[in-house]
Design a protein around this motif. Structure first.
Motif, mmCIF file in Angstrom:
data_model
loop_
_atom_site.group_PDB
_atom_site.id
_atom_site.type_symbol
_atom_site.label_atom_id
_atom_site.label_comp_id
_atom_site.label_asym_id
_atom_site.label_seq_id
_atom_site.Cartn_x
_atom_site.Cartn_y
_atom_site.Cartn_z
ATOM 1 N N VAL A 110 0.828 -1.207 0.000
ATOM 2 C CA VAL A 110 0.000 0.000 0.000
ATOM 3 C C VAL A 110 0.861 1.254 0.000
ATOM 4 O O VAL A 110 0.602 2.214 -0.750
ATOM 5 C CB VAL A 110 -0.962 -0.002 1.200
ATOM 6 C CG1 VAL A 110 -1.765 1.295 1.251
ATOM 7 C CG2 VAL A 110 -1.907 -1.202 1.133
ATOM 8 N N ASN A 111 1.883 1.277 0.837
ATOM 9 C CA ASN A 111 2.704 2.488 0.926
ATOM 10 C C ASN A 111 3.515 2.736 -0.344
ATOM 11 O O ASN A 111 3.844 3.880 -0.662
ATOM 12 C CB ASN A 111 3.609 2.428 2.154
ATOM 13 C CG ASN A 111 2.827 2.620 3.434
ATOM 14 O OD1 ASN A 111 1.778 3.272 3.441
ATOM 15 N ND2 ASN A 111 3.303 2.048 4.530
ATOM 16 N N MET A 230 -4.598 6.849 -0.065
ATOM 17 C CA MET A 230 -5.002 5.872 -1.076
ATOM 18 C C MET A 230 -6.289 6.318 -1.747
ATOM 19 O O MET A 230 -6.530 6.050 -2.925
ATOM 20 C CB MET A 230 -5.170 4.492 -0.464
ATOM 21 C CG MET A 230 -3.883 3.714 -0.306
ATOM 22 S SD MET A 230 -3.043 3.406 -1.881
ATOM 23 C CE MET A 230 -4.104 2.149 -2.594
ATOM 24 N N TRP A 231 -7.156 6.981 -1.021
ATOM 25 C CA TRP A 231 -8.396 7.512 -1.590
ATOM 26 C C TRP A 231 -8.076 8.570 -2.652
ATOM 27 O O TRP A 231 -8.706 8.648 -3.697
ATOM 28 C CB TRP A 231 -9.259 8.106 -0.471
ATOM 29 C CG TRP A 231 -10.565 8.682 -0.938
ATOM 30 C CD1 TRP A 231 -10.785 9.931 -1.444
ATOM 31 C CD2 TRP A 231 -11.827 8.034 -0.962
ATOM 32 N NE1 TRP A 231 -12.106 10.105 -1.764
ATOM 33 C CE2 TRP A 231 -12.774 8.944 -1.485
ATOM 34 C CE3 TRP A 231 -12.272 6.760 -0.579
ATOM 35 C CZ2 TRP A 231 -14.121 8.636 -1.640
ATOM 36 C CZ3 TRP A 231 -13.611 6.456 -0.730
ATOM 37 C CH2 TRP A 231 -14.520 7.373 -1.252
ATOM 38 N N PRO A 236 -6.660 1.231 -8.013
ATOM 39 C CA PRO A 236 -7.541 0.124 -7.605
ATOM 40 C C PRO A 236 -6.818 -0.865 -6.687
ATOM 41 O O PRO A 236 -5.603 -1.070 -6.791
ATOM 42 C CB PRO A 236 -7.901 -0.551 -8.932
ATOM 43 C CG PRO A 236 -7.539 0.429 -10.000
ATOM 44 C CD PRO A 236 -6.406 1.237 -9.458
ATOM 45 N N VAL A 237 -7.584 -1.479 -5.792
ATOM 46 C CA VAL A 237 -7.050 -2.472 -4.859
ATOM 47 C C VAL A 237 -7.933 -3.716 -4.890
ATOM 48 O O VAL A 237 -9.155 -3.611 -4.726
ATOM 49 C CB VAL A 237 -6.992 -1.929 -3.415
ATOM 50 C CG1 VAL A 237 -6.425 -2.985 -2.471
ATOM 51 C CG2 VAL A 237 -6.155 -0.657 -3.346
ATOM 52 N N LYS A 238 -7.317 -4.886 -5.111
ATOM 53 C CA LYS A 238 -8.032 -6.150 -5.013
ATOM 54 C C LYS A 238 -7.734 -6.773 -3.647
ATOM 55 O O LYS A 238 -6.563 -6.928 -3.280
ATOM 56 C CB LYS A 238 -7.613 -7.117 -6.122
ATOM 57 C CG LYS A 238 -8.189 -6.787 -7.471
ATOM 58 C CD LYS A 238 -7.850 -7.859 -8.502
ATOM 59 C CE LYS A 238 -8.480 -7.499 -9.858
ATOM 60 N NZ LYS A 238 -8.142 -8.506 -10.897
ATOM 61 N N LYS A 261 -11.387 3.764 -2.110
ATOM 62 C CA LYS A 261 -12.244 4.335 -3.153
ATOM 63 C C LYS A 261 -12.533 3.336 -4.271
ATOM 64 O O LYS A 261 -13.661 3.218 -4.745
ATOM 65 C CB LYS A 261 -11.569 5.587 -3.723
ATOM 66 C CG LYS A 261 -12.424 6.389 -4.687
ATOM 67 C CD LYS A 261 -11.671 7.652 -5.078
ATOM 68 C CE LYS A 261 -12.496 8.557 -5.980
ATOM 69 N NZ LYS A 261 -11.748 9.782 -6.344
ATOM 70 N N HIS A 262 -11.498 2.629 -4.709
ATOM 71 C CA HIS A 262 -11.644 1.665 -5.807
ATOM 72 C C HIS A 262 -11.125 0.304 -5.350
ATOM 73 O O HIS A 262 -9.973 -0.035 -5.595
ATOM 74 C CB HIS A 262 -10.861 2.128 -7.044
ATOM 75 C CG HIS A 262 -11.332 3.426 -7.607
ATOM 76 N ND1 HIS A 262 -12.594 3.592 -8.136
ATOM 77 C CD2 HIS A 262 -10.725 4.629 -7.721
ATOM 78 C CE1 HIS A 262 -12.732 4.831 -8.553
ATOM 79 N NE2 HIS A 262 -11.618 5.492 -8.310
#
Length: 290
Positions: A110-111, A230-231, A236-238, A261-262
């Motif tokens: 994520v970072n 992240m927003w 996109p994140v799965k 958000k995604h």
């Protein structure tokens, strides 16, 4: 399935080098990262499915784990692991990637998207932690080593192979409580020995494990304040989650899903190591086939 068609690389990190495997393919490369107690081999069953889908795949061991260097006196941290990922991207000349985080590599995945959005196509998380979550539990082994005022005890446990083996065995049994019989057999044959070897083989992953766990609660608190970034970046994140994980449970995935958000949420009848329990189904989600 053949998992031997790869190029090996050693990537310099100053205090040692990272071991990486690069499987040829097209599209943004999946860069697969491991967690606290294991190494890149937790993806051995998943990689062939991704490669068969025509995709480029990179797997590597963080410094201090697996086949990467474990230099005496090295400093290990979540920031160092984020740097390891960036070194792999630069060392292999990767443009766009999909960082895949499992367990304690969730923060790196994520970072990296937050700090290097130009390199990230999307993010994939599997039974990982990142921020404070209402349902989060940490394995007793991790919580023990993450409690800094118990450092004298944990250092003594690390110095005693018998005591550390007992703690590992306790944790192994807890992780297996909700697995199917087939999944338990796979755990006993593959994952248990892999984790044991990570600590028993010399030089050991013990120092990296001990230092990383010490930073756990601080890292989670820091990331809780960063999630809004992240927003803002629209990546996109799965979220691919094994629903029987007793610790990094699917409540964490649902919480992340509500904050991002995604994001897409995929819950599978598997345990903590969802990529080992159901590699074909995980690959289908990652490749966008479901």
């Amino acid at each position: 399935m053949n998992t031997n068609n790869f190029q090996e690389h050693r990537i310099d990190r100053g205090q040692g080098s990272i071991y990486a495997r690069d499987y040829a393919g097209t599209g943004p490369a999946f860069v697969l990262m491991h967690g606290f107690p294991d190494n890149l081999h937790i993806y051995d069953e998943l990689v062939p499915h991704l490669v068969a889908g025509g995709r480029r795949v990179v797997v590597f061991d963080f410094l201090g784990f697996g086949a990467s260097d474990k230099p005496t006196g090295a400093k290990y941290s979540f920031e160092q692991q984020l740097g390891d990922l960036h070194a792999v991207v630069q060392g292999l000349g990767l443009d766009k990637i999909i960082p895949v985080g499992h367990d304690s590599s969730g923060p790196a995945a994520v970072n990296y998207a937050i700090e290097h959005p130009e390199h990230v196509d999307s993010v994939c998380l599997m039974n990982a932690f990142y921020l404070e979550s209402p349902t989060a539990k940490y394995p007793e082994l991790i919580e023990l080593f993450a409690t800094t005022n118990l450092k004298a005890l944990t250092q003594a446990i690390l110095r005693s192979p018998e005591q550390f083996a007992w703690v590992l065995n306790f944790q192994r049994n807890k992780f297996q409580e909700h697995l199917t019989e087939d999944q338990k057999v796979s755990y006993a044959k593959f994952l248990g020995p892999l984790i044991d070897a990570n600590f028993r083989n010399q030089p050991s992953s013990g120092p990296a494990f001990a230092q990383m766990t010490t930073h756990l609660f601080e890292e989670v608190a820091k990331n809780t304040k960063r999630i809004n970034k992240m927003w803002a970046n629209d990546i996109p994140v799965k979220l691919i989650w094994g629903e029987t994980d007793p610790y990094l449970n699917y409540g964490i995935a649902k919480h992340l899903h509500s904050l991002l958000k995604h994001s897409s949420l995929h819950i599978l009848p598997a345990g903590h190591w969802v990529q080992l329990d159901m590699p074909d189904k995980v690959a289908e989600v990652m490749l966008g086939n479901v």
